[in-house]
Scaffold this motif. Sequence first.
Motif, short mmCIF file in Angstrom:
data_model
loop_
_atom_site.label_atom_id
_atom_site.label_comp_id
_atom_site.label_asym_id
_atom_site.label_seq_id
_atom_site.Cartn_x
_atom_site.Cartn_y
_atom_site.Cartn_z
N ASP A 185 0.48 8.56 -1.95
CA ASP A 185 -0.84 9.03 -2.66
C ASP A 185 -0.86 10.53 -1.76
O ASP A 185 -0.77 10.58 -0.73
CB ASP A 185 -2.19 8.29 -2.08
CG ASP A 185 -2.09 6.90 -2.87
OD1 ASP A 185 -1.64 7.00 -3.94
OD2 ASP A 185 -2.23 5.75 -2.23
N LYS A 211 0.85 -1.27 -0.12
CA LYS A 211 -0.02 0.13 0.08
C LYS A 211 0.74 1.30 -0.04
O LYS A 211 1.76 1.38 0.85
CB LYS A 211 -0.98 0.02 1.34
CG LYS A 211 -2.07 1.08 1.10
CD LYS A 211 -2.90 0.94 2.46
CE LYS A 211 -3.91 1.93 2.34
NZ LYS A 211 -4.73 1.96 3.67
N ARG A 212 0.41 2.12 -0.83
CA ARG A 212 1.36 3.46 -0.97
C ARG A 212 1.06 4.44 0.20
O ARG A 212 -0.30 4.53 0.78
CB ARG A 212 1.06 4.13 -2.12
CG ARG A 212 1.63 3.79 -3.32
CD ARG A 212 0.96 4.16 -4.73
NE ARG A 212 0.99 5.39 -4.97
CZ ARG A 212 1.98 6.16 -5.41
NH1 ARG A 212 3.16 5.58 -5.72
NH2 ARG A 212 2.23 7.69 -5.49
#
Length: 258
Positions: free
Chosen positions: A32, A3-4
């Motif tokens: 993000d 996950k960013r």
Amino acid sequence: MAKRPLILVTNDDGITAPGLRTLIHVMNSIGDVVVVAPDSPQSAMGHAITINSTLHVEKVTIDDGPQTEYSCSGTPADCVKLAVREVLKRKPDLCVSGINHGSNSSINVIYSGTMSAALEAGIEGIPAIGFSLLDYNWSANFKHCKPFVKTIASNVLENGLQDGVVLNVNIPNVEKDAIKGVKICRQARANWEEEFDKRTNPMGRDYYWLTGKFVNMDQGEDTDEWALANNYISVVPVQFDLTAHHAIQKLNTWNFES
């Protein structure tokens, strides 16, 4: 797929400032991005917050990119408060503020809206960095800042920061090849010797312009001012706990009995 990280981006020069647009571009490459930034310049606002008037936040599109952007009518500290409490669905993994047009080294950190936004994030338990370039020009060239900003931000995401610690990063205004590296520093003992330029308007009323010169009284080679003067990027860990711990023992010897 990992996950960013969620990255909050803000500043004090306003949402259209070139330094902010550069920072957004760099952060898009590693996470993000959600931007919550002032709708107008808020330089030297320090840690001011809005308590006697309403605040407005408006979703905007300034330029192309995957980031989500909001323009805020408040101060840099307001922007972080609203981002955490109202805009974001979860606490960000990192908050970056800047890139400021001008120095925030030494005593300037006290007055800086850029650093106050980062410190506000630190108060919220969010790893945070304030970035500044030693060029006050609105059309300053931030290109050489990009790789260093990315490296420093990536290090914070990977390694974290100690509780209550925020990074104050200042970048010298020289070509990329002239930058000698990154130095971890202490804040130099320096201050502004200020004067007021007194004038009179056509109605006969006096008014003042704040002027002055910056004086560095610190000859140490471990300071941010030394690093910047010698073409290093300075990184100073700062904290929002203003307690002078070294003074407590001495104060405890005073007699407070009436």
